[in-house]
Design a protein around this motif. Structure first.
Motif, short mmCIF file in Angstrom:
data_model
loop_
_atom_site.label_atom_id
_atom_site.label_comp_id
_atom_site.label_asym_id
_atom_site.label_seq_id
_atom_site.Cartn_x
_atom_site.Cartn_y
_atom_site.Cartn_z
N SER A 29 -4.33 11.18 4.34
CA SER A 29 -4.46 9.73 4.21
C SER A 29 -5.17 9.13 5.43
O SER A 29 -5.87 8.11 5.30
CB SER A 29 -3.09 9.09 4.01
N PRO B 261 -3.00 6.15 -6.72
CA PRO B 261 -4.48 6.09 -6.78
C PRO B 261 -4.98 4.65 -6.75
O PRO B 261 -4.49 3.78 -7.47
CB PRO B 261 -4.78 6.75 -8.14
N GLY B 262 -5.94 4.42 -5.87
CA GLY B 262 -6.56 3.12 -5.78
C GLY B 262 -5.94 2.16 -4.79
O GLY B 262 -6.57 1.16 -4.43
N ASP B 263 -4.72 2.44 -4.33
CA ASP B 263 -4.06 1.50 -3.41
C ASP B 263 -4.83 1.33 -2.10
O ASP B 263 -5.01 0.21 -1.61
CB ASP B 263 -2.62 1.95 -3.12
N ARG C 90 -8.80 9.54 4.78
CA ARG C 90 -9.22 8.56 3.77
C ARG C 90 -9.38 7.17 4.40
O ARG C 90 -10.34 6.45 4.10
CB ARG C 90 -8.20 8.51 2.63
N CYS D 235 0.84 -1.20 0.00
CA CYS D 235 0.00 0.00 0.00
C CYS D 235 0.87 1.24 0.00
O CYS D 235 1.68 1.45 0.90
CB CYS D 235 -0.93 0.03 1.21
N ASP E 238 -10.62 -3.24 0.42
CA ASP E 238 -11.37 -4.33 -0.21
C ASP E 238 -10.88 -5.68 0.32
O ASP E 238 -11.68 -6.60 0.55
CB ASP E 238 -11.21 -4.28 -1.73
N GLU F 45 -7.99 1.89 -1.53
CA GLU F 45 -9.27 1.23 -1.79
C GLU F 45 -9.08 -0.28 -1.95
O GLU F 45 -9.88 -1.07 -1.43
CB GLU F 45 -9.92 1.84 -3.04
N ARG F 46 -8.02 -0.66 -2.67
CA ARG F 46 -7.74 -2.09 -2.83
C ARG F 46 -7.42 -2.75 -1.49
O ARG F 46 -7.82 -3.90 -1.22
CB ARG F 46 -6.59 -2.29 -3.82
#
Length: 257
Positions: free
Chosen positions: A125, A71-73, A128, A66, A79, A75-76
């Motif tokens: 962060s 971008p997207g790290d 987020r 991570c 998940d 969120e992944r």
């Protein structure tokens, strides 16, 4: 050894382990001692080798890459938390970054780009992560971040990170207020200076360590295990009525700083 508090069954995500001497590693050790189920991130493949000894030592269930700048790290990552665990009980944010030129120069001279990057990685962060963690903390939970007393007073050579950590502390208070109806607590832990790899990026850090020891009533610095002990208490049910705090763990240095 008897656990400090009971974290058995609690699922915790640790973001920011750099190596075995890092603050996040000290927290991971305490969480593990108290029986928590743990997962951790590593920045990239190069950093993974430094993180692996900690994850193996503490019996972490899984790890994942991570980089909050990608971008997207994030969120992944969350998940994966949902897929693997179905929920989350606590989270530790222990990351900070500022470009070297901006960190070593005067705050007056910092670039807009450097300031924005430092705020994004070191402060935003955390917001987020809180947003992504909120729907996973269905039974309540705890969010922790790491700050430093340079947020509230001028510390020589701490420079840009002072305003950034001040923003992080304020963000923590707002998170605590906004997420309280969902049973989610938030705290900022404020350790005294500790000789970690991350801290070595601060100019003349050895002098800062010497001054901290001189100011502490017992003349001693804190260790990462001291931070871990506090972190384990804060995420436990024993601290369920405590939220929105900035808590020093510095051997009393803040009394004279």
């Amino acid at each position: 050894m008897n656990p400090l508090v009971d974290l058995r069954g609690k699922r915790g995500l640790i973001i920011g382990i750099a190596n075995e001497q890092s603050i996040a590693a000290g927290c991971a050790a305490a969480f593990a001692q108290c029986g928590a189920r743990l997962a951790a991130t590593y920045l990239n493949e190069k950093a993974q080798d430094w993180v692996l000894p900690v994850t193996e030592r503490d019996g972490m269930e899984w790890t994942a890459p991570c980089d909050v700048r990608v971008p997207g790290d994030l969120e992944r990552l969350f998940d994966q938390v949902r897929e693997r665990w179905g929920g989350l009980d606590f989270l530790l944010h222990s990351i900070a970054f500022a470009p070297k030129d901006d960190l070593h120069g005067r705050v007056t001279d910092c670039s807009a780009e450097g300031f924005a990057l430092a705020m994004d990685v070191s402060c935003h962060s955390f917001l987020r992560m809180a947003k992504l963690a909120e729907p996973l903390m269905t039974e309540g939970g705890c969010l922790l971040c790491v700050t430093f007393y340079g947020s509230e007073r001028v510390v020589d050579h701490y420079n840009l990170m002072g305003p950034v950590k001040a923003a992080l502390e304020s963000a923590t208070r707002y998170l605590a207020a906004e997420l309280a109806p969902n049973g989610i607590r938030a705290h900022a832990i404020s350790p005294g200076p500790i000789a970690t790899r991350a801290a070595s990026g601060i100019d003349r850090f050895d002098a800062l360590l010497e001054r901290a020891a001189a100011l502490a009533p017992k003349g001693e610095l804190v260790e990462v295990s001291d931070v871990g002990n506090l972190a384990a208490f804060l995420v436990s049910d024993a601290a369920k009525r405590i939220t929105g705090t900035v808590i020093p763990v510095d051997n009393g240095q803040h009394l004279h700083a």
